[in-house]
Design a protein around this motif. Structure first.
Motif, mmCIF file in Angstrom:
data_model
loop_
_atom_site.group_PDB
_atom_site.id
_atom_site.type_symbol
_atom_site.label_atom_id
_atom_site.label_comp_id
_atom_site.label_asym_id
_atom_site.label_seq_id
_atom_site.Cartn_x
_atom_site.Cartn_y
_atom_site.Cartn_z
ATOM 1 N N GLN A 95 0.844 -1.194 0.000
ATOM 2 C CA GLN A 95 0.000 0.000 0.000
ATOM 3 C C GLN A 95 0.879 1.243 0.000
ATOM 4 O OE1 GLN A 95 -2.387 -0.360 3.466
ATOM 5 N NE2 GLN A 95 -3.572 -2.077 2.703
ATOM 6 N N GLY A 96 0.473 2.265 -0.723
ATOM 7 C CA GLY A 96 1.276 3.476 -0.869
ATOM 8 C C GLY A 96 1.415 4.280 0.402
ATOM 9 N N ASP A 97 0.393 4.307 1.252
ATOM 10 C CA ASP A 97 0.437 5.115 2.471
ATOM 11 C C ASP A 97 1.516 4.628 3.428
ATOM 12 O OD1 ASP A 97 -1.626 6.580 1.477
ATOM 13 O OD2 ASP A 97 -3.177 5.615 2.678
ATOM 14 N N PHE A 98 1.622 3.335 3.591
ATOM 15 C CA PHE A 98 2.611 2.798 4.520
ATOM 16 C C PHE A 98 4.018 3.062 4.005
ATOM 17 C CE2 PHE A 98 5.445 -0.482 6.079
ATOM 18 C CZ PHE A 98 5.275 -0.325 7.443
ATOM 19 N N ARG A 99 4.222 2.941 2.716
ATOM 20 C CA ARG A 99 5.553 3.155 2.136
ATOM 21 C C ARG A 99 5.997 4.596 2.357
ATOM 22 N NH1 ARG A 99 10.027 0.423 0.179
ATOM 23 N NH2 ARG A 99 11.216 2.014 -0.871
ATOM 24 N N LEU A 100 5.097 5.539 2.170
ATOM 25 C CA LEU A 100 5.429 6.947 2.382
ATOM 26 C C LEU A 100 5.765 7.206 3.842
ATOM 27 C CD1 LEU A 100 5.615 9.803 1.234
ATOM 28 C CD2 LEU A 100 3.185 10.062 1.718
ATOM 29 N N THR A 101 4.977 6.649 4.752
ATOM 30 C CA THR A 101 5.231 6.810 6.185
ATOM 31 C C THR A 101 6.564 6.191 6.573
ATOM 32 O OG1 THR A 101 2.858 6.769 6.609
ATOM 33 C CG2 THR A 101 4.298 6.376 8.483
ATOM 34 N N ALA A 102 6.864 5.016 6.034
ATOM 35 C CA ALA A 102 8.126 4.347 6.352
ATOM 36 C C ALA A 102 9.313 5.144 5.822
ATOM 37 C CB ALA A 102 8.123 2.944 5.777
ATOM 38 N N ASP A 103 9.203 5.693 4.624
ATOM 39 C CA ASP A 103 10.298 6.482 4.059
ATOM 40 C C ASP A 103 10.542 7.755 4.863
ATOM 41 O OD1 ASP A 103 10.760 4.646 2.079
ATOM 42 O OD2 ASP A 103 9.650 5.739 0.535
ATOM 43 N N ILE A 104 9.476 8.433 5.235
ATOM 44 C CA ILE A 104 9.615 9.665 6.016
ATOM 45 C C ILE A 104 10.213 9.357 7.385
ATOM 46 C CG2 ILE A 104 8.314 11.487 7.177
ATOM 47 C CD1 ILE A 104 6.464 11.506 4.742
ATOM 48 N N THR A 105 9.755 8.280 8.013
ATOM 49 C CA THR A 105 10.297 7.895 9.319
ATOM 50 C C THR A 105 11.769 7.556 9.212
ATOM 51 O OG1 THR A 105 8.134 7.073 9.980
ATOM 52 C CG2 THR A 105 10.026 6.327 11.261
ATOM 53 N N ALA A 106 12.153 6.828 8.174
ATOM 54 C CA ALA A 106 13.554 6.471 7.989
ATOM 55 C C ALA A 106 14.412 7.713 7.770
ATOM 56 C CB ALA A 106 13.688 5.512 6.808
ATOM 57 N N LEU A 107 13.927 8.674 6.998
ATOM 58 C CA LEU A 107 14.690 9.902 6.768
ATOM 59 C C LEU A 107 14.809 10.737 8.039
ATOM 60 C CD1 LEU A 107 13.372 10.947 3.252
ATOM 61 C CD2 LEU A 107 15.652 10.130 3.830
ATOM 62 N N MET A 108 13.746 10.778 8.844
ATOM 63 C CA MET A 108 13.808 11.514 10.098
ATOM 64 C C MET A 108 14.792 10.860 11.066
ATOM 65 S SD MET A 108 9.858 12.880 10.606
ATOM 66 C CE MET A 108 9.704 11.995 12.059
ATOM 67 N N LEU A 109 14.792 9.542 11.132
ATOM 68 C CA LEU A 109 15.746 8.842 11.998
ATOM 69 C C LEU A 109 17.174 9.026 11.500
ATOM 70 C CD1 LEU A 109 13.787 5.558 12.755
ATOM 71 C CD2 LEU A 109 14.292 7.430 14.326
ATOM 72 N N LYS A 110 17.367 9.052 10.193
ATOM 73 C CA LYS A 110 18.687 9.286 9.629
ATOM 74 C C LYS A 110 19.176 10.686 10.007
ATOM 75 C CE LYS A 110 21.037 9.161 5.152
ATOM 76 N NZ LYS A 110 20.841 8.982 3.708
ATOM 77 N N GLY A 111 18.323 11.681 9.904
ATOM 78 C CA GLY A 111 18.685 13.045 10.294
ATOM 79 C C GLY A 111 18.982 13.149 11.784
ATOM 80 N N ALA A 112 18.207 12.452 12.594
ATOM 81 C CA ALA A 112 18.456 12.456 14.039
ATOM 82 C C ALA A 112 19.794 11.787 14.347
ATOM 83 C CB ALA A 112 17.334 11.741 14.767
ATOM 84 N N GLY A 113 20.129 10.764 13.604
ATOM 85 C CA GLY A 113 21.423 10.102 13.783
ATOM 86 C C GLY A 113 22.574 11.021 13.423
ATOM 87 N N TYR A 114 22.432 11.773 12.318
ATOM 88 C CA TYR A 114 23.467 12.732 11.939
ATOM 89 C C TYR A 114 23.610 13.823 12.995
ATOM 90 C CZ TYR A 114 23.766 10.807 7.202
ATOM 91 O OH TYR A 114 23.961 10.007 6.118
ATOM 92 N N ALA A 115 22.499 14.302 13.528
ATOM 93 C CA ALA A 115 22.545 15.337 14.564
ATOM 94 C C ALA A 115 23.210 14.807 15.833
ATOM 95 C CB ALA A 115 21.137 15.843 14.869
ATOM 96 N N ALA A 116 22.891 13.581 16.198
ATOM 97 C CA ALA A 116 23.516 12.977 17.383
ATOM 98 C C ALA A 116 25.014 12.798 17.169
ATOM 99 C CB ALA A 116 22.859 11.633 17.695
ATOM 100 N N LEU A 117 25.415 12.380 15.974
ATOM 101 C CA LEU A 117 26.836 12.220 15.666
ATOM 102 C C LEU A 117 27.551 13.566 15.725
ATOM 103 C CD1 LEU A 117 29.046 10.243 14.759
ATOM 104 C CD2 LEU A 117 28.435 10.818 12.411
#
Length: 80
Positions: free
Chosen positions: A13-35
């Motif tokens: 389903q398209g909705d879940f894929r969009l949510t998963a991609d946005i969540t992954a990008l937000m976690l990636k950004g949080a990881g960069y900020a923590a680093l």
């Protein structure tokens, strides 16, 4: 039965894929900020460690360039 019975994460389903991609990008950004914060903290800890290795007399020594911070009270001059 549906075409894909083993789609447990509902990635079809398209909705879940969009949510998963946005969540992954937000976690990636949080990881960069923590680093970034960890690198700044590590640099700060290294500076503190180096300052602790210096002798005590160097911390209370007079300024080697006392005239560098003096401000003269001179009248303003107009250059023509």
């Amino acid at each position: 039965m549906s075409d894909n019975d083993h789609d447990y994460l509902r990635t079809g389903q398209g909705d879940f894929r969009l949510t998963a991609d946005i969540t992954a990008l937000m976690l990636k950004g949080a990881g960069y900020a923590a680093l970034f914060c960890l690198v700044i903290g590590l640099a700060y800890a290294v500076l503190i460690g180096v300052s602790n290795l210096l002798p005590e007399d160097s911390k209370f020594a007079p300024d080697p360039t006392p005239l560098s911070m003096s401000i003269e009270d001179a009248e303003p001059r107009v250059l023509i």
